[in-house]
Enzyme design. Structure first.
Site, mmCIF file in Angstrom:
data_model
loop_
_atom_site.group_PDB
_atom_site.id
_atom_site.type_symbol
_atom_site.label_atom_id
_atom_site.label_comp_id
_atom_site.label_asym_id
_atom_site.label_seq_id
_atom_site.Cartn_x
_atom_site.Cartn_y
_atom_site.Cartn_z
ATOM 1 N N TYR A 1 87.712 55.779 179.139
ATOM 2 C CA TYR A 1 88.540 54.313 179.253
ATOM 3 C C TYR A 1 87.271 53.661 179.103
ATOM 4 C CZ TYR A 1 93.298 54.299 181.506
ATOM 5 O OH TYR A 1 94.385 54.313 181.766
ATOM 6 N N GLU B 1 88.053 49.568 179.792
ATOM 7 C CA GLU B 1 87.990 47.842 180.217
ATOM 8 C C GLU B 1 86.888 47.185 180.297
ATOM 9 O OE1 GLU B 1 91.361 49.387 182.013
ATOM 10 O OE2 GLU B 1 89.305 50.645 181.624
ATOM 11 N N ASP C 1 98.592 33.643 161.805
ATOM 12 C CA ASP C 1 98.795 35.094 161.615
ATOM 13 C C ASP C 1 98.367 35.534 159.857
ATOM 14 O OD1 ASP C 1 100.049 38.183 162.119
ATOM 15 O OD2 ASP C 1 102.101 37.105 163.090
ATOM 16 N N THR D 1 97.266 42.586 162.028
ATOM 17 C CA THR D 1 97.559 44.450 162.547
ATOM 18 C C THR D 1 96.085 44.640 161.192
ATOM 19 O OG1 THR D 1 99.007 43.968 160.478
ATOM 20 C CG2 THR D 1 99.819 44.662 163.495
ATOM 21 N N LYS E 1 99.037 47.949 157.448
ATOM 22 C CA LYS E 1 99.728 46.635 156.422
ATOM 23 C C LYS E 1 99.204 47.490 154.994
ATOM 24 C CE LYS E 1 102.914 44.138 159.253
ATOM 25 N NZ LYS E 1 102.284 44.491 160.834
ATOM 26 N N ARG F 1 96.863 51.979 162.735
ATOM 27 C CA ARG F 1 97.639 50.837 163.227
ATOM 28 C C ARG F 1 96.939 50.012 164.714
ATOM 29 N NH1 ARG F 1 102.390 50.997 161.205
ATOM 30 N NH2 ARG F 1 103.745 50.029 163.418
#
Length: 486
Positions: free
Chosen positions: A72, A74, A249, A278, A281, A287
């Protein structure tokens, strides 16, 4: 025709790594191991033309399967809400560094889990920068925790009362550009711009008219199914005229930006206040999502966690760093140019065979085929092609009479097969095969005998002969050449 694909670097080591990994997986759940093996076989044996898919390198894929998944973290680099994050700091800092250098951006944020997460981070960062921060300063508060209940209600109203202008879904925009059923269409008052009904091309004068009339806070540019380049300098001029923040985008065409196929006015990064993407692609990474920003928005984007995101996927950020490092190599620029060249060959192959393309062609990585001339819906065409071994996805066309489910188009992209080594002659053959399949497909009927938008009939023998020709092309251009599983 392309030459035989070279054996993958480190193919023997990759083969050993995957064999060992699958053996470990099978010891717990053999069905997952088998599905994983089958997925590789299926991808190796089909003609992948989905514009949003690609093949990541074994280095990228293997990076995701590590113990970084267990951590973790954050917060941001050097400012975590958990202890012992020094290695995650290294990973995230490297991902951001490579992204900044790759795209020439002042700031990069590698935490978003997906494209929609990246867009949500961007939207809320813009709102925080333009609404929340000025409101806090006016009220003499350091954070929303210092506001009275009445002040907070006023701020909430302001945050939820802003305007967004984005490209409509049927014109080639994305769900997250203000489509009403999507969260972006619910959190903003939204309007959408389309394309010229005759040419299918963006009409910048019309976009400017809409912007002057609607006065959006956010102008969104970019696309998921528009087969042309965009002049982002013009979009920035429109945004500046009405006082809007320009958000781009570039999820679909990020690889063409990274590979310097899109430069100058067609490179969104210097012109946009905030750019999202992203990382798979055309960029050929894992991903995930990415946000790039000008300095004035950096601090706001850096609050993506806890503003929108939870714990970052450290193993995926590591894979992003590897993918960005790969994309900084000279051979990636060559690959990106081949993507665009191959798309033109695919488009020309369709046009010489009488097929109809939205905008009449392409100058990016995708082609949008209008299948009305074949008497089919997009769904029927997609299904018939899949039966013949061609993997595509149905897609809306401008003013689509069949709506977003059945559609009237099929979207095809060149990034994945370009990764496999396909060249111009192969893509001409691909167009030939697709036209042949669709020409021998007829619309089906419902059980009651009424015309159907979903069912189809493919003439006998067409699927078999198409598979045979596809197998020949795929054998010359193997996926992950040299990688063998026992």
């Amino acid at each position: 025709m392309s030459e035989q694909s070279p054996v993958l670097p480190y193919a023997k080591a990759a083969s050993t790594a995957y064999d060992a990994a699958l053996e470990v997986i099978a010891s717990v759940e053999p069905r997952i191991a088998e599905a994983t093996r089958q997925e590789l076989a299926d991808q190796r044996g089909s003609l992948k033309l989905i514009a949003s898919e690609n093949y990541a390198s074994p280095a990228v894929l293997l990076t995701m399967g590590t113990w970084f998944s267990d951590k973790y973290a954050e917060g941001t680099v050097g400012h975590r809400f958990y202890a012992a994050c020094q290695n995650v700091d290294t990973v995230e800092a490297l991902a951001a560094e490579h992204a900044r250098e790759l795209f020439g951006a002042p700031y990069a944020y590698a935490q978003p889990h997906s494209g929609i997460d990246a867009n949500l981070v961007a939207f809320w960062s813009i709102l925080a920068h333009r609404v929340e921060t000025p409101a806090l300063e006016k009220l003499g508060a350091k954070s929303v925790n210092d506001l009275t209940e009445q002040d907070w209600e006023t701020l909430r109203h302001e945050l939820g009362n802003q305007r967004l202008l984005g490209m409509s879904l049927d014109a080639g925009g994305h769900l997250t550009h203000g489509f009403r059923p999507n969260i972006s269409g619910k959190m903003f008052h939204q309007r959408q711009y389309g394309t010229d009904p005759e040419t299918g091309l963006l009409d910048y004068d019309r976009v400017a008219e809409l912007a002057r009339e609607f006065k959006p806070m956010v102008l969104v540019a970019g696309y998921s199914a528009y087969p042309r380049r965009v002049n982002f300098a013009k979009m920035r001029e429109i945004a500046d005229e009405v006082g809007a923040t320009l958000m781009v985008d570039m999820a679909h065409f990020a690889g063409l930006v990274a590979g310097k196929v899109f430069t100058g006015d067609e490179d969104p990064v210097p012109h946009a206040h905030v750019t999202t993407s992203t990382t798979h692609k055309s960029l050929r990474g894992p991903r995930g999502g990415l946000v790039l920003a000008q300095e004035e928005f950096a601090a706001d984007v850096d609050r993506g966690c806890p503003m929108v995101l939870g714990g970052p996927l450290s193993h995926v950020m590591a894979a992003k760093a590897v993918a960005f490092a790969e994309a900084r190599r000279p051979e990636f620029a060559e690959y990106a140019q081949r993507i665009a060249d191959n798309a033109k060959s695919l488009a020309e192959g369709f046009l010489t065979r009488g097929a109809t393309l939205v905008t009449g062609g392409t100058d990016n990585h995708l082609v949008l085929l209008d299948v009305r001339s074949f008497g089919l819906t997009g769904r029927q065409a997609e299904s018939a092609l899949l039966e013949a071994g061609v993997v595509t996805n149905r897609n809306s066309v401008p003013q689509d009479p069949n709506g977003a489910w059945y559609t009237t188009g099929v979207r095809l992209g060149t990034p994945a097969l370009t990764t496999r080594g396909f060249g111009s002659s192969e893509f001409d053959t691909v167009a030939e095969l697709i036209v042949d399949v669709l020409s021998h497909t007829t619309a089906g009927t419902t059980k009651a005998g009424a015309p159907s938008k979903a069912t189809f009939v493919l003439a006998d023998g067409v699927a078999e002969r198409t598979h045979a020709r596809i197998d020949e092309m795929l054998a010359r251009n193997p996926l992950y050449p040299g990688l063998e599983l026992t």
